[in-house]
Scaffold this motif. Structure first.
Motif, PDB file in Angstrom:
ATOM      1  N   ASN A  15     -29.286 -11.018   2.386  1.00 30.46           N
ATOM      2  CA  ASN A  15     -30.332 -11.892   1.855  1.00 30.46           C
ATOM      3  C   ASN A  15     -31.106 -12.652   2.920  1.00 30.46           C
ATOM      4  OD1 ASN A  15     -31.081 -11.917  -0.792  1.00 30.46           O
ATOM      5  ND2 ASN A  15     -29.203 -12.907  -1.481  1.00 30.46           N
ATOM      6  N   GLN A  16     -31.004 -12.217   4.186  1.00 34.04           N
ATOM      7  CA  GLN A  16     -31.708 -12.908   5.272  1.00 34.04           C
ATOM      8  C   GLN A  16     -32.996 -12.159   5.607  1.00 34.04           C
ATOM      9  OE1 GLN A  16     -30.273 -15.916   6.132  1.00 34.04           O
ATOM     10  NE2 GLN A  16     -29.008 -15.192   4.422  1.00 34.04           N
ATOM     11  N   TRP A  17     -34.074 -12.899   5.748  1.00 40.18           N
ATOM     12  CA  TRP A  17     -35.381 -12.312   6.034  1.00 40.18           C
ATOM     13  C   TRP A  17     -35.998 -13.010   7.236  1.00 40.18           C
ATOM     14  CZ3 TRP A  17     -37.435  -8.302   2.954  1.00 40.18           C
ATOM     15  CH2 TRP A  17     -36.601  -7.934   1.888  1.00 40.18           C
ATOM     16  N   ALA A  18     -36.802 -12.260   7.978  1.00 40.79           N
ATOM     17  CA  ALA A  18     -37.561 -12.857   9.085  1.00 40.79           C
ATOM     18  C   ALA A  18     -39.038 -12.798   8.723  1.00 40.79           C
ATOM     19  CB  ALA A  18     -37.309 -12.100  10.377  1.00 40.79           C
ATOM     20  N   GLU A  19     -39.767 -13.848   9.086  1.00 40.25           N
ATOM     21  CA  GLU A  19     -41.200 -13.887   8.782  1.00 40.25           C
ATOM     22  C   GLU A  19     -41.969 -14.319  10.018  1.00 40.25           C
ATOM     23  OE1 GLU A  19     -44.874 -16.005   8.252  1.00 40.25           O
ATOM     24  OE2 GLU A  19     -43.008 -17.018   8.661  1.00 40.25           O
ATOM     25  N   ARG A  20     -43.016 -13.582  10.341  1.00 37.55           N
ATOM     26  CA  ARG A  20     -43.971 -14.022  11.357  1.00 37.55           C
ATOM     27  C   ARG A  20     -45.354 -13.572  10.920  1.00 37.55           C
ATOM     28  NH1 ARG A  20     -43.676 -12.171  17.612  1.00 37.55           N
ATOM     29  NH2 ARG A  20     -44.443 -10.256  16.638  1.00 37.55           N
ATOM     30  N   ASP A  21     -46.348 -14.379  11.134  1.00 35.67           N
ATOM     31  CA  ASP A  21     -47.732 -14.078  10.746  1.00 35.67           C
ATOM     32  C   ASP A  21     -47.826 -13.687   9.269  1.00 35.67           C
ATOM     33  OD1 ASP A  21     -48.260 -14.484  13.448  1.00 35.67           O
ATOM     34  OD2 ASP A  21     -48.086 -12.349  13.920  1.00 35.67           O
ATOM     35  N   GLY A  22     -46.961 -14.278   8.444  1.00 31.04           N
ATOM     36  CA  GLY A  22     -47.040 -14.046   7.003  1.00 31.04           C
ATOM     37  C   GLY A  22     -46.364 -12.774   6.516  1.00 31.04           C
ATOM     38  N   VAL A  23     -45.790 -11.994   7.419  1.00 25.89           N
ATOM     39  CA  VAL A  23     -45.142 -10.741   7.013  1.00 25.89           C
ATOM     40  C   VAL A  23     -43.627 -10.920   7.030  1.00 25.89           C
ATOM     41  CG1 VAL A  23     -44.900  -8.273   7.502  1.00 25.89           C
ATOM     42  CG2 VAL A  23     -47.049  -9.457   8.031  1.00 25.89           C
ATOM     43  N   GLU A  24     -42.989 -10.585   5.925  1.00 27.20           N
ATOM     44  CA  GLU A  24     -41.528 -10.726   5.841  1.00 27.20           C
ATOM     45  C   GLU A  24     -40.859  -9.367   5.971  1.00 27.20           C
ATOM     46  OE1 GLU A  24     -40.433 -12.747   2.248  1.00 27.20           O
ATOM     47  OE2 GLU A  24     -41.512 -14.577   2.822  1.00 27.20           O
ATOM     48  N   GLN A  25     -39.736  -9.351   6.644  1.00 26.05           N
ATOM     49  CA  GLN A  25     -38.899  -8.153   6.674  1.00 26.05           C
ATOM     50  C   GLN A  25     -37.435  -8.546   6.738  1.00 26.05           C
ATOM     51  OE1 GLN A  25     -39.377  -5.841  10.461  1.00 26.05           O
ATOM     52  NE2 GLN A  25     -40.982  -7.325  10.831  1.00 26.05           N
ATOM     53  N   ARG A  26     -36.590  -7.589   6.318  1.00 25.08           N
ATOM     54  CA  ARG A  26     -35.172  -7.871   6.351  1.00 25.08           C
ATOM     55  C   ARG A  26     -34.737  -8.118   7.787  1.00 25.08           C
ATOM     56  NH1 ARG A  26     -31.150  -4.212   2.592  1.00 25.08           N
ATOM     57  NH2 ARG A  26     -30.364  -6.018   1.463  1.00 25.08           N
ATOM     58  N   LEU A  27     -34.038  -9.221   8.025  1.00 25.07           N
ATOM     59  CA  LEU A  27     -33.589  -9.529   9.380  1.00 25.07           C
ATOM     60  C   LEU A  27     -32.466  -8.584   9.799  1.00 25.07           C
ATOM     61  CD1 LEU A  27     -33.422 -11.215  11.946  1.00 25.07           C
ATOM     62  CD2 LEU A  27     -32.123 -12.935  10.685  1.00 25.07           C
ATOM     63  N   ILE A  28     -31.519  -8.357   8.910  1.00 31.54           N
ATOM     64  CA  ILE A  28     -30.426  -7.422   9.198  1.00 31.54           C
ATOM     65  C   ILE A  28     -30.681  -6.161   8.375  1.00 31.54           C
ATOM     66  CG2 ILE A  28     -27.921  -7.083   9.201  1.00 31.54           C
ATOM     67  CD1 ILE A  28     -28.853  -9.407  11.037  1.00 31.54           C
ATOM     68  N   ALA A  29     -31.134  -5.112   9.088  1.00 24.29           N
ATOM     69  CA  ALA A  29     -31.563  -3.900   8.382  1.00 24.29           C
ATOM     70  C   ALA A  29     -30.384  -3.099   7.850  1.00 24.29           C
ATOM     71  CB  ALA A  29     -32.388  -3.037   9.327  1.00 24.29           C
ATOM     72  N   GLY A  30     -29.192  -3.325   8.399  1.00 26.05           N
ATOM     73  CA  GLY A  30     -28.028  -2.568   7.972  1.00 26.05           C
ATOM     74  C   GLY A  30     -26.868  -2.877   8.902  1.00 26.05           C
ATOM     75  N   VAL A  31     -25.761  -2.169   8.672  1.00 25.09           N
ATOM     76  CA  VAL A  31     -24.558  -2.424   9.457  1.00 25.09           C
ATOM     77  C   VAL A  31     -24.064  -1.119  10.063  1.00 25.09           C
ATOM     78  CG1 VAL A  31     -22.201  -3.340   9.423  1.00 25.09           C
ATOM     79  CG2 VAL A  31     -23.931  -4.290   7.871  1.00 25.09           C
ATOM     80  N   PHE A  32     -23.951  -1.098  11.378  1.00 23.52           N
ATOM     81  CA  PHE A  32     -23.263   0.001  12.053  1.00 23.52           C
ATOM     82  C   PHE A  32     -21.793  -0.380  12.177  1.00 23.52           C
ATOM     83  CE2 PHE A  32     -27.312   1.726  13.024  1.00 23.52           C
ATOM     84  CZ  PHE A  32     -27.086   3.058  13.347  1.00 23.52           C
ATOM     85  N   GLY A  33     -20.899   0.571  12.027  1.00 23.87           N
ATOM     86  CA  GLY A  33     -19.506   0.179  12.124  1.00 23.87           C
ATOM     87  C   GLY A  33     -18.555   1.321  12.393  1.00 23.87           C
ATOM     88  N   ILE A  34     -17.512   0.977  13.137  1.00 26.69           N
ATOM     89  CA  ILE A  34     -16.376   1.889  13.329  1.00 26.69           C
ATOM     90  C   ILE A  34     -15.158   1.104  12.873  1.00 26.69           C
ATOM     91  CG2 ILE A  34     -14.957   3.129  15.018  1.00 26.69           C
ATOM     92  CD1 ILE A  34     -17.515   3.716  16.582  1.00 26.69           C
TER      93      ILE A  34
END
Ligand SMILES: Cc1ncc(C[n+]2csc(CCOP(=O)(O)OP(=O)(O)O)c2C)c(N)n1
Ligand SMILES: [Mg+2]
Length: 612
Positions: A15-34
């Motif tokens: 549920n975390q988003w980043a915004e700059r210049d009015g454009v929002e995108q998911r801050l954490i796009a996914g999880v890599f894991g072993i």
């Protein structure tokens, strides 16, 4: 809401988003894991329960090596201008310490990644657990403490109550352009599985505004005064120009004021290579054009650069220039005793543009002439008929027009910096903050995940390939298409040449069998890297001459599948270094060659300045 620590963490991150210049995108796009015993029952269970890969859930990706996961996150974050990245979950012990190299790379390059290593039991009731370090002097030291110096923020979650504040601090650092880098939350394996009653607000959608700090008026006035007093200015554009998306503003400033623009590795492509103000790469791996100007400049305007030794030619390049440093980080702005303009690059360039000052017209004209001379040098180099490395790059440069070239270590970064004709900063992705062998394929995967429409060309030397080729399997698994150009020169061409120049006799820089005299000078190794790539699931094409290389690259571009183009190069072919690099040479030696090299070294040292 009653959830485990790991379930709460995953729900929060989604549920975390980043915004700059009015454009929002998911801050954490996914999880890599072993997964291992240190995270499978905690973070692993939480990812599985939320249904990773479906709906709004955080997608999960399986990689082959923890270091590589961080490289992939870095490649992604750089391509997304630091507005989005991946989290990386690992087991305890070796899985966690494998993160260290990737974390250092991320922090040095000022790129955000979220690291979630498992850690030993907080309760210690079952200890020592498998893979626990056991420091006899302190039970709260674990191997994860190796991540502290390479992380911009580090916390260990020993109790569930600590999680909310740690999460908020982690997100703040990831999205702060001045502080960003690796962020580590170490998660003891028992705590990950522990349940707690969380406040609902923790999981509300949260938007992190990525700032564009404006220059302080007094600092701006001082900067303008310096600029107005300058006749022979030179801009050094670093990665900060790209991250700020300030290329258009840089171009306008350069044109309006007649200022030549030189580029660091991270800043390459800030101007299109054929723009009249573009003078290309600067420093040890720079062009003759940019370096000649650097030697004569009276003012160096550094924008978003950290002034590595490659950029300053180990502090020998910028003759008598003063420095004006535009940087979002005071730490970098203060370098070389520069006047500090702490601000976002785009905001600073807009503010600096409001003056009718122009550089000496003769200086601007001279810069354009020098740059044209270097373009002619590139054309001559690219026109070679033998498969030297520069000729390989020339052929690729032609074919990769709208694509991205990815590279990190060996002799290619220098050739690329000097020669590659770049049209936009996202078309050139050379990791040279850490210059980490093994970044290439894993990082390229991140670039492609971030920009799937663009063709990604990974250039990898045989040394780097042998260190970390395994993420080809991950690319194949994800159906993510890479074109990987594997340049085989049977060892470390870069360090071989360096070794020779410092009197170290090329020891250990060629891949050879142990010979009859007991040295590594026997036959070439019976190692087939092309077959190795095929075994990992890539299509493989071998190219033995320039025409075959053109055809193989065209085929690789047309294919939908990850393809490795294998090419053996012959030595030589391009212009070498146009400026010095400080690599200390033995002060005493029985070898005449080492003594001669030391003499040159002592001479070069005399030009080194403290930049006070
Ligand atoms: C992880 C890591 N180890 C060591 C080095 C030091 N180093 C820099 S370049 C290089 C050799 C690279 O060999 P290769 O990929 O074949 O490129 P070439 O020099 O032949 O162009 C080494 C060992 C490094 N940059 N990264
Ligand atoms: Mg090599």
């Amino acid at each position: 809401m009653r959830l485990t620590v790991a379930q709460a963490l995953v729900r929060f991150l989604a549920n975390q988003w980043a915004e700059r210049d009015g454009v929002e995108q998911r801050l954490i796009a996914g999880v890599f894991g072993i997964f291992g015993h240190g995270n499978v029952a905690g973070v692993g269970q939480a990812l599985a329960e939320q249904g990773a890969g479906t709906g709004d859930a955080l997608p999960y990706y399986l990689a082959r090596n923890e270091q590589a996961m961080v490289h992939t996150a870095v490649g992604y974050a750089r391509t997304r201008d630091r507005l989005s990245t991946f989290a990386c979950t690992t087991s305890i012990g070796p899985g966690a310490t494998n993160l260290v190299t990737g974390a250092a790379l991320a922090t040095i390059n000022r790129l955000p990644v979220l690291l979630l290593p498992g850690d030993v039991f907080a309760t210690r009731v079952a200890g020592p657990v498998l893979q626990e370090l056991e420091d006899p002097g302190s039970y709260d030291v674990t191997v994860n403490d190796t991540l502290r110096p390479v992380s911009r923020f580090f916390d260990r979650i020993d109790r569930p109550e600590q999680l909310p504040s740690a999460l908020l601090a982690a997100m703040r650092v990831l999205t702060d352009p001045a502080e960003t880098g690796a962020v580590t939350l170490a998660l003891p394996q028992d705590v990950q599985a522990e349940a707690y009653d969380w406040p609902e607000e923790l999981f509300a959608r949260r938007v992190w505004h990525v700032a564009r700090p404006v220059p302080e008026p007094a600092a701006l006035a001082r900067a303008l005064e310096l600029i107005r007093g300058s006749h022979r200015p030179l801009i050094v554009a670093g990665g900060g120009v790209a991250y700020s998306r300030a290329c258009a503003e840089l171009l306008r400033f350069a044109e309006n004021h007649g200022v030549p623009v030189a580029e660091t590795q991270a800043g390459k492509g800030a101007l299109p290579y054929d723009h009249p103000c573009a003078v290309g790469a600067v420093g040890h791996t720079g062009t003759a054009a940019a370096n000649a100007l650097a030697r004569e400049a009276d003012l160096v305007i550094g924008i978003g650069t950290r002034y590595s030794d490659f950029t300053t030619a180990s502090r020998t390049l910028f003759g008598r220039a003063r420095f004006l440093n535009v940087n979002v980080t005071a730490f970098d702005a203060a370098k070389n005793s520069g006047a500090m303009l702490v601000a976002d690059a785009r905001e600073a360039l807009l503010a600096l543009d409001r003056t009718d000052w122009r550089a000496d017209p003769e200086w601007t004209r001279q810069a354009a002439a020098l740059a044209a001379g270097w373009q002619a040098e590139i054309s001559r180099t690219y026109a070679g008929t033998e498969l030297t490395q520069p000729v390989v790059l020339g052929i690729l440069n032609e074919i990769a027009e709208d694509g991205v070239v990815v590279n990190a270590a060996g002799s290619m970064p220098g050739d690329l910096h000097r020669l590659w004709r770049t049209r936009d900063p996202k078309g050139y992705h050379v990791e040279y903050g850490y210059s980490c062998m093994g970044y290439e394929i894993a990082g390229g995967l991140g670039v492609k995940l971030a920009d799937p429409e663009r063709e990604v060309f990974v250039l990898v030397g045989d040394g780097s390939y042998l260190m970390m080729a395994q993420e080809i399997a991950t690319a194949v698994q994800e159906g993510v298409k890479l074109v990987i150009v594997l340049v085989d020169n049977h060892g470390f061409a870069s360090i071989g040449d360096l070794s020779e120049s410092v009197g170290a006799l090329r020891l250990g820089t060629a891949y050879r069998m142990r010979g009859p005299e007991g040295e590594l000078d026997g036959d070439r190794l019976p190692v087939d890297l092309a077959a190795n790539a095929a075994s990992l699931g890539a299509d493989v094409l071998r190219a033995g001459d320039p025409e075959a290389l053109r055809a193989a690259l065209a085929k690789a571009v047309a294919s939908a599948h990850t393809t490795v183009v294998y090419v053996e190069t012959v030595p030589g072919g391009g212009p070498g270094a146009q400026a010095w690099w400080d690599v200390p040479i033995a002060e005493v030696s029985e070898l005449a060659r080492t003594r001669a090299a030391r003499e040159h070294y002592d001479e070069a040292k005399r030009d080194q300045r403290p930049y006070l």
